[in-house]
Design a protein around this motif. Structure first.
Motif, PDB file in Angstrom:
ATOM      1  N   CYS A  22       1.154  13.025  -8.670  1.00 36.33           N
ATOM      2  CA  CYS A  22       0.696  14.385  -8.358  1.00 36.33           C
ATOM      3  C   CYS A  22       1.815  15.398  -8.536  1.00 36.33           C
ATOM      4  O   CYS A  22       1.586  16.519  -9.009  1.00 36.33           O
ATOM      5  CB  CYS A  22       0.160  14.442  -6.933  1.00 36.33           C
ATOM      6  SG  CYS A  22      -1.344  13.489  -6.677  1.00 36.33           S
ATOM      7  N   SER A  38      -5.903  -3.433   1.495  1.00 38.06           N
ATOM      8  CA  SER A  38      -6.308  -2.344   2.392  1.00 38.06           C
ATOM      9  C   SER A  38      -7.192  -2.877   3.511  1.00 38.06           C
ATOM     10  O   SER A  38      -7.018  -2.528   4.685  1.00 38.06           O
ATOM     11  CB  SER A  38      -7.054  -1.259   1.594  1.00 38.06           C
ATOM     12  OG  SER A  38      -6.240  -0.732   0.567  1.00 38.06           O
ATOM     13  N   PHE A  42       1.190   7.357  -6.508  1.00 37.43           N
ATOM     14  CA  PHE A  42       0.256   8.450  -6.744  1.00 37.43           C
ATOM     15  C   PHE A  42       0.838   9.788  -6.305  1.00 37.43           C
ATOM     16  O   PHE A  42       0.525  10.830  -6.873  1.00 37.43           O
ATOM     17  CB  PHE A  42      -1.067   8.176  -6.028  1.00 37.43           C
ATOM     18  CG  PHE A  42      -1.982   7.267  -6.781  1.00 37.43           C
ATOM     19  CD1 PHE A  42      -2.781   7.746  -7.799  1.00 37.43           C
ATOM     20  CD2 PHE A  42      -2.027   5.912  -6.493  1.00 37.43           C
ATOM     21  CE1 PHE A  42      -3.620   6.909  -8.500  1.00 37.43           C
ATOM     22  CE2 PHE A  42      -2.857   5.060  -7.197  1.00 37.43           C
ATOM     23  CZ  PHE A  42      -3.663   5.552  -8.205  1.00 37.43           C
ATOM     24  N   TYR A  43       1.682   9.780  -5.279  1.00 37.00           N
ATOM     25  CA  TYR A  43       2.334  11.023  -4.858  1.00 37.00           C
ATOM     26  C   TYR A  43       3.264  11.534  -5.957  1.00 37.00           C
ATOM     27  O   TYR A  43       3.269  12.736  -6.275  1.00 37.00           O
ATOM     28  CB  TYR A  43       3.114  10.771  -3.576  1.00 37.00           C
ATOM     29  CG  TYR A  43       3.932  11.958  -3.124  1.00 37.00           C
ATOM     30  CD1 TYR A  43       3.318  13.078  -2.568  1.00 37.00           C
ATOM     31  CD2 TYR A  43       5.317  11.956  -3.254  1.00 37.00           C
ATOM     32  CE1 TYR A  43       4.061  14.159  -2.153  1.00 37.00           C
ATOM     33  CE2 TYR A  43       6.076  13.039  -2.837  1.00 37.00           C
ATOM     34  CZ  TYR A  43       5.443  14.145  -2.296  1.00 37.00           C
ATOM     35  OH  TYR A  43       6.183  15.220  -1.897  1.00 37.00           O
ATOM     36  N   LEU A  75       0.828  -1.214   0.000  1.00 33.94           N
ATOM     37  CA  LEU A  75       0.000   0.000   0.000  1.00 33.94           C
ATOM     38  C   LEU A  75       0.858   1.258   0.000  1.00 33.94           C
ATOM     39  O   LEU A  75       0.521   2.261  -0.645  1.00 33.94           O
ATOM     40  CB  LEU A  75      -0.922  -0.005   1.223  1.00 33.94           C
ATOM     41  CG  LEU A  75      -1.989  -1.114   1.245  1.00 33.94           C
ATOM     42  CD1 LEU A  75      -2.750  -1.081   2.557  1.00 33.94           C
ATOM     43  CD2 LEU A  75      -2.949  -0.956   0.067  1.00 33.94           C
ATOM     44  N   ALA A  76       1.986   1.238   0.700  1.00 31.07           N
ATOM     45  CA  ALA A  76       2.883   2.396   0.695  1.00 31.07           C
ATOM     46  C   ALA A  76       3.448   2.640  -0.703  1.00 31.07           C
ATOM     47  O   ALA A  76       3.619   3.797  -1.128  1.00 31.07           O
ATOM     48  CB  ALA A  76       4.009   2.183   1.702  1.00 31.07           C
ATOM     49  N   THR A  77       3.729   1.569  -1.425  1.00 34.26           N
ATOM     50  CA  THR A  77       4.218   1.730  -2.800  1.00 34.26           C
ATOM     51  C   THR A  77       3.162   2.388  -3.698  1.00 34.26           C
ATOM     52  O   THR A  77       3.470   3.260  -4.518  1.00 34.26           O
ATOM     53  CB  THR A  77       4.615   0.360  -3.370  1.00 34.26           C
ATOM     54  OG1 THR A  77       5.586  -0.252  -2.508  1.00 34.26           O
ATOM     55  CG2 THR A  77       5.193   0.508  -4.763  1.00 34.26           C
ATOM     56  N   ILE A  78       1.905   1.953  -3.515  1.00 28.50           N
ATOM     57  CA  ILE A  78       0.823   2.545  -4.306  1.00 28.50           C
ATOM     58  C   ILE A  78       0.668   4.023  -3.976  1.00 28.50           C
ATOM     59  O   ILE A  78       0.530   4.879  -4.868  1.00 28.50           O
ATOM     60  CB  ILE A  78      -0.492   1.790  -4.062  1.00 28.50           C
ATOM     61  CG1 ILE A  78      -0.360   0.333  -4.519  1.00 28.50           C
ATOM     62  CG2 ILE A  78      -1.644   2.470  -4.788  1.00 28.50           C
ATOM     63  CD1 ILE A  78      -0.080   0.153  -5.986  1.00 28.50           C
ATOM     64  N   VAL A  79       0.685   4.371  -2.695  1.00 34.91           N
ATOM     65  CA  VAL A  79       0.559   5.771  -2.279  1.00 34.91           C
ATOM     66  C   VAL A  79       1.727   6.601  -2.807  1.00 34.91           C
ATOM     67  O   VAL A  79       1.552   7.733  -3.286  1.00 34.91           O
ATOM     68  CB  VAL A  79       0.460   5.866  -0.742  1.00 34.91           C
ATOM     69  CG1 VAL A  79       0.519   7.316  -0.279  1.00 34.91           C
ATOM     70  CG2 VAL A  79      -0.824   5.209  -0.255  1.00 34.91           C
ATOM     71  N   PHE A  80       2.929   6.048  -2.746  1.00 38.42           N
ATOM     72  CA  PHE A  80       4.102   6.760  -3.256  1.00 38.42           C
ATOM     73  C   PHE A  80       4.005   6.976  -4.760  1.00 38.42           C
ATOM     74  O   PHE A  80       4.400   8.022  -5.281  1.00 38.42           O
ATOM     75  CB  PHE A  80       5.362   5.962  -2.915  1.00 38.42           C
ATOM     76  CG  PHE A  80       6.642   6.645  -3.310  1.00 38.42           C
ATOM     77  CD1 PHE A  80       7.051   7.808  -2.678  1.00 38.42           C
ATOM     78  CD2 PHE A  80       7.420   6.125  -4.338  1.00 38.42           C
ATOM     79  CE1 PHE A  80       8.224   8.446  -3.056  1.00 38.42           C
ATOM     80  CE2 PHE A  80       8.592   6.754  -4.716  1.00 38.42           C
ATOM     81  CZ  PHE A  80       9.001   7.911  -4.074  1.00 38.42           C
ATOM     82  N   ILE A 119      -5.745  -4.222  -4.449  1.00 42.38           N
ATOM     83  CA  ILE A 119      -5.511  -3.090  -3.548  1.00 42.38           C
ATOM     84  C   ILE A 119      -6.590  -3.028  -2.470  1.00 42.38           C
ATOM     85  O   ILE A 119      -6.308  -2.793  -1.290  1.00 42.38           O
ATOM     86  CB  ILE A 119      -5.460  -1.779  -4.358  1.00 42.38           C
ATOM     87  CG1 ILE A 119      -4.232  -1.768  -5.273  1.00 42.38           C
ATOM     88  CG2 ILE A 119      -5.435  -0.569  -3.429  1.00 42.38           C
ATOM     89  CD1 ILE A 119      -4.192  -0.596  -6.221  1.00 42.38           C
TER      90      ILE A 119
END
Length: 280
Positions: free
Chosen positions: A45, A80, A41-42, A34-39, A76
């Motif tokens: 952005c 989660s 998307f970061y 999940l951290a990889t997915i968030v990174f 995902i």
């Protein structure tokens, strides 16, 4: 001393995983995923900005473009759900033990506070306000805005020539003879003939007035009337339908003479030197 064949540790064929080790390991794996997915998307952005998420095409690309992406969304969601559930389970086990039981009321209080804060934020944003928003103006509060007056449409530009270069009687006789010649062997309906001639007369007078208004001298138009009539009334060398001539008249009345198909044909003929007028 005989050699004893002892199994390596851990002995995989007989090793039985414990839940106490399986849950933490899988919890870390799901958290890293999940951290990889968030990174990701970061970084997205940072690259193209948050404005990209206001477009529907972005969501369609990520979530509806292929079956593979749909499977990824399912994975995902599963990770989660597992990560949150296992985290809550772990917190409950920790705070319910005798050592940390004193912290349990504080933990429940924090969870309730977070839920209440989130609920208030949802309600506030549904109304378009939050704690730092400026008060609504009377117009935003519900007062209907005053609409700007709609400008009246400009009337179509239809130049008029009075008197016309050719009288209506002479023009009808010329159009009648052209009709008999071009309609040879065709429909001899009298009503159709009169209607087509009347429509041709209106179109011809409008085109004539527009050409004079464009600066072409009337004495240069009359010698070229045969070519002008051919371009307007029979561009393919034959009569057009009554409905087509009627549409020409409607175009002149609704859009103006210069926006009609016959006038555009005359302009193309002048630009291609199929119809030549002396320079003024």
């Amino acid at each position: 001393m005989p050699k004893i064949l002892r199994p390596n540790s851990p002995h995989l064929p007989i090793y039985k995983p414990q839940l106490t080790s399986t849950f933490p390991i899988s919890h870390r794996i799901s958290g890293a995923f999940l951290a990889t997915i968030v990174f990701f998307f970061y970084l997205l952005c940072l690259k193209i900005g948050l404005i990209c998420f206001t477009y529907e095409n972005v969501y369609q690309f990520f979530f509806f473009s292929s079956k593979l992406i749909l499977i990824s969304v399912g994975i995902i969601a599963f990770f989660s759900f597992y990560h949150i559930s296992n985290g809550i389970r772990h917190l409950y086990l920790v705070f319910s033990s005798s050592t940390y039981s004193i912290f349990m009321p504080f933990f429940i209080f924090i969870i309730i506070g977070i839920l209440l804060f989130y609920e208030n934020e949802v309600v506030s944003y549904c109304e378009g306000l939050h704690a730092f928003s400026s008060p609504k103006t009377p117009q935003e509060a519900g007062t209907p805005p005053q609409e700007d007056p709609v400008p009246e449409p400009m009337p179509p530009e239809i130049p008029q020539l009075d008197p016309p270069l050719v009288s209506d009687e002479d023009r009808r006789q010329i159009l009648y003879r052209r009709f008999l010649f071009l309609n040879l062997g065709g429909d001899t309906n009298l009503h159709r003939m009169i209607s087509i001639i009347d429509l041709q007369l209106i179109v011809e007078r409008s085109i004539e007035a527009a050409l004079v208004d464009d600066g072409i001298h009337p004495t240069d138009i009359i010698p070229r009337y045969a070519n002008i009539r051919g371009i307007i009334h029979s561009p393919q060398g034959s009569l057009l339908s009554e409905r087509t001539y009627g549409s020409y008249v409607n175009q002149i009345r609704e859009q103006g003479t210069r926006q009609s198909v016959p006038y555009q044909r005359i302009r193309r003929a002048i630009l291609s030197y199929d119809l030549v007028f002396p320079r003024q």
